[in-house]
Design a protein around this motif. Structure first.
Motif, PDB file in Angstrom:
ATOM      1  N   UNK A 199      -8.582  -4.633  12.570  1.00 11.61           N
ATOM      2  CA  UNK A 199      -7.355  -3.847  12.633  1.00 11.61           C
ATOM      3  C   UNK A 199      -6.505  -4.293  13.811  1.00 11.61           C
ATOM      4  N   UNK A 236     -10.493   1.164  16.418  1.00 10.10           N
ATOM      5  CA  UNK A 236     -10.856   0.407  15.234  1.00 10.10           C
ATOM      6  C   UNK A 236     -10.947  -1.048  15.684  1.00 10.10           C
ATOM      7  N   UNK A 295      -2.702  -3.048  15.341  1.00 10.05           N
ATOM      8  CA  UNK A 295      -1.544  -2.170  15.171  1.00 10.05           C
ATOM      9  C   UNK A 295      -0.263  -2.887  15.591  1.00 10.05           C
ATOM     10  N   UNK A 296       0.170  -3.844  14.753  1.00  7.55           N
ATOM     11  CA  UNK A 296       1.335  -4.667  15.071  1.00  7.55           C
ATOM     12  C   UNK A 296       2.545  -3.798  15.416  1.00  7.55           C
ATOM     13  N   UNK A 297       3.345  -4.280  16.371  1.00  4.51           N
ATOM     14  CA  UNK A 297       4.540  -3.539  16.773  1.00  4.51           C
ATOM     15  C   UNK A 297       5.554  -3.490  15.628  1.00  4.51           C
ATOM     16  N   UNK A 344      -1.637  -5.226   9.301  1.00  3.12           N
ATOM     17  CA  UNK A 344      -2.269  -4.326  10.280  1.00  3.12           C
ATOM     18  C   UNK A 344      -3.752  -4.103  10.004  1.00  3.12           C
ATOM     19  N   UNK A 345      -4.191  -4.488   8.835  1.00  2.68           N
ATOM     20  CA  UNK A 345      -5.622  -4.392   8.528  1.00  2.68           C
ATOM     21  C   UNK A 345      -5.976  -5.590   7.671  1.00  2.68           C
ATOM     22  N   UNK A 354      -6.760   2.403   6.900  1.00  2.76           N
ATOM     23  CA  UNK A 354      -5.724   3.152   7.607  1.00  2.76           C
ATOM     24  C   UNK A 354      -4.787   3.764   6.569  1.00  2.76           C
ATOM     25  N   UNK A 360     -13.742  -5.549   7.879  1.00  2.00           N
ATOM     26  CA  UNK A 360     -12.355  -5.213   8.170  1.00  2.00           C
ATOM     27  C   UNK A 360     -12.097  -5.289   9.674  1.00  2.00           C
ATOM     28  N   UNK A 407      -1.264  -3.819   2.767  1.00  2.00           N
ATOM     29  CA  UNK A 407      -1.197  -4.245   1.377  1.00  2.00           C
ATOM     30  C   UNK A 407      -2.523  -3.966   0.680  1.00  2.00           C
ATOM     31  N   UNK A 466      -1.591   6.662   5.767  1.00  2.00           N
ATOM     32  CA  UNK A 466      -0.596   7.544   6.381  1.00  2.00           C
ATOM     33  C   UNK A 466      -0.850   9.010   6.003  1.00  2.00           C
ATOM     34  N   UNK A 509      -5.469   8.568  13.930  1.00  5.17           N
ATOM     35  CA  UNK A 509      -4.900   7.500  14.739  1.00  5.17           C
ATOM     36  C   UNK A 509      -3.394   7.532  14.585  1.00  5.17           C
ATOM     37  N   UNK A 510      -2.749   6.512  15.072  1.00  9.74           N
ATOM     38  CA  UNK A 510      -1.302   6.479  15.057  1.00  9.74           C
ATOM     39  C   UNK A 510      -0.900   5.102  14.551  1.00  9.74           C
ATOM     40  N   UNK A 511       0.010   5.060  13.577  1.00  9.48           N
ATOM     41  CA  UNK A 511       0.392   3.779  12.978  1.00  9.48           C
ATOM     42  C   UNK A 511       1.684   3.291  13.625  1.00  9.48           C
ATOM     43  N   UNK A 512       1.678   2.068  14.116  1.00  8.17           N
ATOM     44  CA  UNK A 512       2.853   1.516  14.773  1.00  8.17           C
ATOM     45  C   UNK A 512       2.931   1.990  16.210  1.00  8.17           C
ATOM     46  N   UNK A 513       3.919   1.469  16.938  1.00  7.06           N
ATOM     47  CA  UNK A 513       3.928   1.664  18.391  1.00  7.06           C
ATOM     48  C   UNK A 513       4.576   2.959  18.856  1.00  7.06           C
ATOM     49  N   UNK A 537      -6.312  -0.449   2.067  1.00 10.08           N
ATOM     50  CA  UNK A 537      -6.668  -0.342   3.487  1.00 10.08           C
ATOM     51  C   UNK A 537      -7.370   0.968   3.828  1.00 10.08           C
ATOM     52  N   UNK A 589       3.789   1.428   3.875  1.00  5.17           N
ATOM     53  CA  UNK A 589       3.640   1.346   5.332  1.00  5.17           C
ATOM     54  C   UNK A 589       3.704  -0.143   5.667  1.00  5.17           C
ATOM     55  N   UNK A 635       0.825  -1.211   0.000  1.00  5.21           N
ATOM     56  CA  UNK A 635       0.000   0.000   0.000  1.00  5.21           C
ATOM     57  C   UNK A 635       0.860   1.262   0.000  1.00  5.21           C
ATOM     58  N   UNK A 637      -1.939   4.254  -6.877  1.00  6.55           N
ATOM     59  CA  UNK A 637      -1.602   3.059  -7.655  1.00  6.55           C
ATOM     60  C   UNK A 637      -1.648   3.293  -9.161  1.00  6.55           C
ATOM     61  N   UNK A 655      -8.183   7.409   9.243  1.00  4.61           N
ATOM     62  CA  UNK A 655      -9.096   6.506   8.576  1.00  4.61           C
ATOM     63  C   UNK A 655      -9.543   7.242   7.309  1.00  4.61           C
ATOM     64  N   UNK A 692      -5.833   0.196  17.157  1.00  2.00           N
ATOM     65  CA  UNK A 692      -5.687   1.571  16.675  1.00  2.00           C
ATOM     66  C   UNK A 692      -6.686   2.424  17.447  1.00  2.00           C
TER      67      UNK A 692
END
Lengths: 696, 696
Positions: free
Chosen positions: A293, A259, A295-297, A307-308, B145, A291, A110, B147, B247-251, B143, A106, A99, B270, B259, A245
């Motif tokens: 969600x 989410x 928010x994987x580390x 992550x989604x 989510x 969907x 995907x 950025x 929101x916030x992506x990642x830790x 997705x 990110x 994506x 794309x 969103x 999230x």
């Protein structure tokens, strides 16, 4: 909540590492042959056709050996190579796109490109047909944005966490268990000086990794001197990071929302309405596709840990006293790989078991759970999942939530190991009770008796005064523990109190035994007339990770074959027609008005019949055009080589039949709807061995 | 970005208020009759059947008058009543459920319950068939989510805002324009002392509401003394509130994400891959169906303005120099209500226009835009949207983004007024350019010439030295303005400079004219050989608010009719078969083994044919069972009244035919697939006027 796949994956990865030496030589040979093929391809224009043919035979043989190695659960290197071949094809043909690629992407996000999106739509349509329609489920569609109160009730706010450590200087975050796992595996694989004791210890750590607390993980990380992998800086202590999230609903910033991490909660909170909608009858199932969600580390494992993702979940509500299923007989004779607890604990492999026996012997807790296991098996194998690389693994006691009655994962083997793709859990009454408690709305079912029934009821009356005197501040916990006793325990206590005047009693919440005397509690069985039974239904939850299923399906469907007239290896996806992103392609054999007109007629008929198709009028050889559609798994190719009839070619056998132009759409429709097989139509229509077949 | 519907809605609402007096008397009569009906219903158990029948006739007539009034765009009260009837049915039958209801819900979030979910799935399946499949679009699935960088490029981070005011004491938030609008409308409707001048002023404010800046809105709120509606406290000044869920992506908490507020950006980023996938050919279209999010300040209008919704968007990429469409001829003869700019500005209503004429006269900017308008018309009317309550309204100049070439909204009239449900915009090259600029990745198309072309190119060379001496700090802006001149303007300047030595030149960015002398710039036309043309494609974007379309469809499909043997009014949804949540119901006429067995055979055949259906074996009258399925819009009811043949009843005509048991599934399939109409099968099979018909 879907549990992590780490345990089984680890076991497999360790086994793989051990077996790797055995296939290393073979993989080396494969690489050499591949390199030879690549060099030859560069020299293509100069080399004679004869030389190329020889190389092609060699390369084909190598590819077959590679696939055989992978198919037999072969070594890590072969798996990696296989995965690269699949993933390259998937990305090149836009099944997937990382994506926001033009912004460098990110991690863990995907896109599905056109063929991937079509496969996904087909898988979901089949899921709806197979589960929702055939089982008359109540489908719902709830929002992703979820207020905090719902996820507090479900336990996600408190417990949906992974343990994280931070690089103390740069702030980079890592999953604590990943670092420990990587350390142990590397030591085991590469440290030749490792003592047998140390090796045993590391293996033990890997085995219990999922059960380690933050403190235990932190202690191991300190003990082994693990540092940040990128910078070698020291690491913080592990602490829990919530994987949801977070966001804010409305403009005030005061209403926390998340989410959703799964779709199930949307069904639970609607239980009451759905129960009434179903005429207040049990059992019934509700379903949701949507969907979710997380928010994987630090997402790893490419397309498998994202992550989604799209979940398809079923919540089948059932009377806890009757978990039989009227249609269980339809699946009882299915036989497939099952991996119950005992086999896992004794170090054996999954075994072929008849589902009916697994239920009758009590391996699977109840018929309804068994029924869904059978239906999931049918769903996955009809999609094209290889039944030899599919097993149902029972959760070990330490994997399972305390309230769960039984839990099985459909695991599919792919190049990453055995991957949990569907979880099928009997979650008892946990979820409905949690939302009843939090919301104050009773989420219960009623069974009206045709005439009132006399029932014996256990009545426990703690004497709060006496307990208060004896236990002071702990009184409340003792009272709760007494009231929570089941019939057997209570009657034992009654007998002990009557004979001895006092008895020891374990209060879990205090972590110790206390002495209960006769005057502290009165226990009796009393007779009552009841007109109905009110109870919280049990829920049996099959939960499908659609993206994971699709990825495994891609690996299971992929193969390569040499072409007759071309030089390279050809990639093929052997998707069954219901999954194939495009059902057929139409090629005018050569460019002329007559063939183009015929193609247009066929185009229109296919569109009317609702068959996804493409017309390929490029002026390249028919063989190349076949190869292009094989690579996205198109099952049927229609070649227009006359104004009145055409050939239809089946992708995997490459056989062709001849069909009149006005029949094309209906033949393809029958084939893709599953009303006819290729064998059926081959029998009915003349086979064709014409010039375009030879060109391939 | 979909623009707000406020302008047209306001216009309609004002018109309605003015017409209300005319229908007030009638609405009053309706209410009186309804009240009579309700009172009678309460007395039901006592009243004789005769008395009830008389009342029923009265109530039926009243309902028909009510519907006629609403159908004719009648008064506000009738609309409200109609809406209540629809919404009550929708909520009672679980088409919709307020999300998280047991926790008292969240404003602007709704679930689709079982029939609603099925309708939505059917609408989306038809959308895929009608657009993606028939037009060979490239569907993607990205997705939610997203950025921040992507939404900065698109302009959403800066501009996707509404103006908000806060109650200065409680902090409660309101949309500033809503408060001003409510104030003006209430004054106009209820203040009898209003002077004609003041009324005109308020009407003007309503008309320009969407164009007011934060300062202007704030000034009006102060001037009119508007206070917080709930507390009468003073209000803050208006300030922009971004409508995206953040929101916030990642830790780490460092990567801001949102969103997505629309699905379109996933397609734009794309573009490059999709263009290659399409063989580097234009035009092509990409499509996406998915969730989008909008954190409304205070959602109103029930199901029409929600915080999470499903969008279906198409981005059709086209050469800006050729916006013809080969299939335009297929839609050119369609005639429907169009509401171009001129009619809106002159205060007229929408008129029936032939699409072909609208394009040839230039009312619609180009053929491709026109083609999509036609396809949208066909899509909506085939779903069951009433063509008399559907219009295509052109954006006024002040509604349209500066870069847009032309923009039309498909507006559907419902009880809330005319609602924008589909936007069809020619957005020129804006989006691709924005992402090219931000990402540095060229999102362009190439047209290779078969042989190099000699082209004349305008060359403008500003003399920075001379301009710097003359304009100092403004030099850069003058240079940019000179370089941005089009051919005509530049050649005029060249001529002026050659004849007069100097000329006036307007520099917009300076807001004034400057004097340019001959030595400051050299202008010439030079000949060059070009091998290809590189350009940014234009994009034509049809964007569908699926939830809004479905809601309007519910209103357009709803009607009531008296029953023959029952007392109440019966609710019916006249969904066409493709939309109907359940295609048929199966009723054994009375409870006996033979009929139950026959029902099971039919059940199995329907399941195999993939037809969603329910079996209703409850022991209530067949008339009541018909009514129950009419209320969720089931088009066909199969009544099992013998072991060999059954009747099939059509919902709206209530006609019945008799069909053999083995033919049921195929007849229903033909009817629901659209291969046969009811007229076709009525002709083929004997009609039935049996006892169950009479019971109704």
């Amino acid at each position: 909540m879907a549990s992590s796949t780490t345990t089984s994956e680890d076991a497999l990865r360790r086994a793989l590492a051990e077996r790797q030496a055995a296939v290393d030589a073979q993989a080396e040979a494969v690489r050499a042959l591949k390199a030879a093929g690549a060099a030859a391809a560069k020299a293509e224009v100069d080399a004679s056709v004869e030389a190329l043919k020889a190389l092609k035979v060699e390369a084909g043989a190598a590819a077959r050996r590679l696939q055989a190695a992978v198919g037999a659960g072969g070594g890590g290197a072969a798996r990696e190579e296989m995965r690269q071949a699949v993933v390259n094809t998937l990305e090149r043909k836009l099944f997937y796109i990382p994506s926001f690629k033009i912004y460098r992407g990110v991690a863990g996000l995907y896109d599905y490109g056109p063929p991937g999106c079509a496969v996904k739509a087909n898988v979901l349509a089949f899921w709806r047909q197979h589960f929702v329609l055939e089982e008359n489920m109540l489908e719902v569609d709830c929002p992703c944005v979820t207020p905090e109160v719902v996820l507090k009730a479900s336990g996600h706010v408190e417990k949906f966490t992974d343990l994280m450590v931070k690089d103390e200087k740069t702030g980079t975050c890592y999953r604590a268990d990943h670092l420990l796992k990587d350390h142990c595996k590397e030591k085991l694989e590469k440290d030749l000086t490792l003592s047998p004791e140390k090796a045993a210890e590391l293996k033990h750590v890997l085995a219990v990794l999922d059960d380690l607390s933050a403190d235990e993980l932190g202690a191991k990380i300190k003990e082994y001197g693990i540092v940040a992998p990128d910078t070698k800086n020291p690491l913080s202590d592990p602490y829990p990071f919530n994987l949801m999230f977070q966001t804010s609903i409305g403009p005030t910033g005061l209403n926390v929302g998340y989410m959703r991490p799964e779709t199930a909660q949307g069904i639970f909170v609607n239980f009451k309405d759905l129960y009434y909608y179903n005429g207040q009858k049990l059992p019934f199932a509700a379903a949701q596709i949507g969907q979710a969600f997380r928010n994987e580390i630090s997402p790893r494992q490419g397309l498998l840990r994202v992550r989604e993702f799209t979940l398809a979940e079923i919540e089948h509500f059932v009377d806890p006293e009757d978990k039989s299923h009227p249609k269980f007989v339809d699946v009882a004779d299915l036989e497939f790989l099952m991996f119950p607890r005992e086999l896992q604990l004794s170090g054996e492999s999954a075994k072929l078991v008849k589902l009916g026996e697994a239920v009758s012997k009590g391996t699977v807790n109840n018929e309804t759970l068994g029924y869904f296991i059978g239906r999931v098996y049918l769903f996955l194998t009809r999609l094209g999942i290889d039944k030899n690389r599919l097993r149902f693994r029972q959760h070990l006691p330490n994997e399972m939530a305390h309230y769960a009655a039984d839990c099985w994962d459909a695991e599919i083997e792919c190049s990453y190991g055995w991957i949990e793709c569907v979880g099928i859990a009997d979650r008892s009454a946990y979820d409905l009770r949690a939302h009843s408690d939090k919301s104050g709305v009773p989420l219960v079912a009623h069974e009206k008796f045709s005439k009132p029934r006399e029932v014996e009821k256990l009545v426990i009356v703690p004497s709060k005064k006496d307990l208060g005197l004896a236990f002071k501040g702990n009184q409340k916990m003792v009272v709760e523990a007494l009231e929570a006793m089941r019939e057997k325990e209570a009657m034992d206590m009654k007998a002990a109190l009557e004979s001895k005047g006092e008895t020891n009693f374990q209060v879990c919440t205090l972590g110790k035994d206390v002495v209960i005397t006769k005057k502290m509690v009165s226990i009796s069985m009393e007779k009552k007339l009841e007109h109905q039974r009110v109870f919280t239904p049990s829920v049996i939850e099959p939960s499908f990770g659609i993206g994971r299923i699709i990825y495994c399906l891609f690996e299971h469907s992929f193969y390569t074959r040499p072409s007759k007239s071309e030089e390279e290896q050809l990639n093929v996806f052997r998707f069954p027609p219901i999954v194939a992103p495009i059902k057929c392609t139409v090629f005018p054999l050569v460019k002329n008005q007559e063939f183009d007109d015929a193609a247009k007629v066929i185009d229109k008929a296919l569109t009317t019949a609702g068959i996804s198709h493409i017309i390929d009028t490029t002026a390249i050889s028919i063989g190349r055009r076949y190869a292009r559609t094989d690579e996205i798994g198109v099952p049927f190719a229609v070649t227009v080589d006359s104004a009145t009839s055409v050939t239809i070619r089946e992708r995997d056998s490459k056989e062709q039949i001849r069909v009149g132009i006005d029949e094309v759409a209906s033949v393809v429709k029958q084939l893709t709807d599953g009303q006819s097989t290729w064998a059926d139509v081959s029998f009915k229509y003349p086979s064709h061995i014409g010039p375009q077949g030879d060109q391939e």
